[in-house]
Structure formats: structure tokens, C-alpha cells
Design a protein around this motif. Sequence first.
Motif: not given
Lengths: 272, 222
Positions: B31-37, B85-98, B100-105
Motif C-alpha cells: 500500500x505504501x509502495x503504490x502511493x509512494x510510487x 522506530x519499531x521493527x514493524x514500522x521500520x520494516x514497512x517503511x523500508x519495503x514500501x520505499x524500496x 515504491x521506487x520499482x513501482x514508479x518505473x
Amino acid sequence: MTENMESYPLSLEGDGIPMVRFQNVTKRYGSLVVLNQLDIDVSAGEMVTIIGPSGSGKTTVLRMLMTLETIDDGVIYVEGEPLTHMERNGRLVPASSAHLRRMRSKIGMCFQHFNLFPHMTALGNCMEGPVQVLGLSRKEAEERSLELLDMVGMIEKRDQHPSRLSGGQQQRVAIARALAMRPKVMLFDEVTSALDPEVISEVTSVIKHLVDTHNLTMLMVTHQMGFAKEISDRVCFFFDGAIEEQGAPTKLFENPERERTQQFLNAVLHAN
Amino acid sequence: MEWRWDWVWELAPRFVDATGKTLIAAGGGYTIAIILGLVFVLAQRTPLLPVTLVVREFVELIRSTPLLLQIFFVYYVGPQFGLTLSPWTAGLIAIGVHYGAYLSEVYRGGIESVPKGQWEAAKAINLPIVTTYRRIVIPQALPPAVAGMGNYLVGIFKDTPMLSVIGVAELMHTATAVGAESYRYLEPYTMVGAIFLAVSLPSAFAINVFEKWVRRTLGMTK
């Protein structure tokens, strides 16, 4: 924009101002000069056809008027008001996007490849502008669109997507879509060039009907010489980014003065 | 060493719970990746050159470095800059940004597949730029993008085990914990593999069906 803008009026005043005026308009792509210091006036209600060899700048004239291309020198006026520029502190400066949007509403355009929105029906294509831009209710927009689809003979195909329509049918919908915005100037850019020969008349008869019944100002780029001769008030022959010769259709087609015009017409008539 | 079904059943509740967490991690990250992308791709299309350049380089940076490093960066380097950040928050941010970069392409490919004539037709009826994106460009960019988006949905799901390294209790983390408790690794890791397979295969099929549905709904089939 290198030249002195003070030689251009802030607006055109007086009786009989042209609907469209190109004043000293130049367009370059890099070092290639597409239009060279073009001056042309089009009166309200006039049908002007532009003919000429490819690469002579005909389509560029329409694209600049539709604001799809910027200009490098000169000013274009529509209804006496500058289109490409606007007044600020008593002088002309390049138009802001808000100014362009306001001026663009006076102009409609049909394209060689129709450019209908493929994910909308014929009716949806026509309603899009009136609803999203003019703020009409869906009901009003639908009424207006159906009337126009009826005029172009496409009312029965209103619920079809463009992929289900022939080229001639798509072009007629595109004409209705442009008219739904109630433009004062209509531009037709080689609207029959992508069509099969047998459906060309579907589109030309719609344009002819428009000429006969509406007081629209029209500029048309075409390779259909017979059609141009039949419906134009004036024909302009473009060569190398400038008007080589212009005049009434009978004059220009039957008795051209310039050698290049004669050569072009001969070549075209032979090809046909 | 033989396979013990009874133990599999005994472990089942823990794995059901972990599967839920894995799906939440994948779904949340996606979800984060879709929006960030979308933000990344639109930022690269603004007329503001500095914004375009910064975002383009950032996307390139993300795509050129490993996800694992990015997860460590957010979780371990963040606190040194006061961002704990908690492991969950950090994990979601990292995976979402990662992703998100691919989805933007993927989005960029979709947007660029929309013919120039569509933009011009939108301009000719004077549609504002935001309306042009919303009504004309994005609906047409979507069908070609759906396949790529689907691939990354399965991809993000398969990458969730990386979150186990910072202690997110997803499937991989649970299997490793079970193995460490019992010294039996065959069943837990096999179960992880089976669960991933059971989710990924139907997802790929569903994406295919969805892509066809999108095309049909938008009237873009011949």
C-alpha cells in the motif's frame, strides 16, 4: 523571445477586427525554421484552407493556435486579444498558463488520428469537456452531446467505444466532441488523411454542413483539393514556412499565379 | 529423519498467526509502495527541474542498493539520528520505499505508453492538467501497468522474510524460532515454502484475471 515587443499592440481595436491574427509569427525547431514571419488574418465566420507540400508548416499553424506549440517570435491574437502573450504593466509578456486556458476555450481542434479517449464511449468523449471544464451538469452535457452526435450522424453509436468504430465514425465523434465546447474557431488538421477513401465523404459532408449552418470560423489543413475548392472562402498555399500565394478557391486552383503553386497543384492532380 | 505430521499440526496455529503477519507486512508495504510510487513518478514529471533530478536520483539509489541494506539503514542507522522506530514500522517503511521506487518505473512505463495525441486531445478540450491525469492518462496507463504491479505484489510478499532480520515475527522468523527451540528444521521451513507457494500461485492467477477485467471495464478490448 528576443525581439522588441513594443511593436505589437496590446489588443486589436476597432470595427472588423479579425477573429484570428498571426502577426510576424516565427517557429523554429533548433536551426530549422518551420514558419517564417507569418502574417495572416482570418475573419469571423471565414473558412480558410491551408494547402501545401509536407514540411511547409501548415499543421504548425493550427498547432500554435491550439497552444500545442509555443511560438518563437511574433504574436497571435484571437478576437483581438493576444493568445500567446498577455498584458502586464502596459506591455506584452509571454502568456501564463491561466491566460492560455482562458484563451484556449475559444478554440477547438480535430486531429488527423482522431485522438478519441479509448476508455470512454462516443457519448462519454463528447461529455468529458462540458462536464469537467465547463461545469455543466451531466444531464445538460448529455443533451448537448446527443444533439451534436445526432448532427454528425452518430447518435446510434453513442454507447460504443472508439475501438468499435470505423475511422470515419471516430472522426465524426471527434468533431462532435470539439463542438461540444462551443468554440469560436474550429481547426481541422488533415482530418481525412487517415481515412479509407470510401469514408472520406462521411467526414467532409459533416464539415460542409457546419460551414452551411454555423457561423464558425474555421481553419483547415487538407490534401483534399476538391473539397477545399468546394467549401473554402479562401485558400492559402504554404511553401517553406510562408504563404506563397492565397486567394479565392476558384482563383487559386484554376488560375494560380506563382510557379510553385502551379507545380504543387499539377503534382497533386497527377497523383489523384 | 522422518516427516512428523503430528508436529506439523501442533505448529499450525503459530504458522497461521505468522502467515497473517506476513500478509499484513506485504499488504502494508505494498500500500505504501503504490502511493509512494505515484508520488515518485509524478514528481519526476513536474516542470521543477531540481525536484525531478533529486527524485530521479533517489529512485535510482533505491533501485541500485539491496533491500536488506535499506532495512538495516532505517532500523539501525535511524536511531543515531534520533529516529527510533519499531521493527514493524521500520520494516514497512523500508519495503514500501524500496518497492515504491520499482513501482514508479512501472507507472512511468504505463504513462509513457499513453500516446501523445491523448494529451493533445485533452488540451484541445481545455482539461486542466490534474483532470487530464485523473480522467485520461491514468485510466489508460493502468492496464499496461497492472501486470508489472502484480509481479511486484508477489515480489514484495516473497521479500517479507528479510524483515525477520530486524525481528518482525513473520513466517521466516517463526520458522527459525521453532527450529532453534526444537533442533528440527525440516517441517518449519517446508511449511514456510508451502505457504509461500500456496499464496503466490493463486495471486499470479488473480492478477492475470484482474488485468483482463481492467481492460474490459475500461472498454479497451477490441
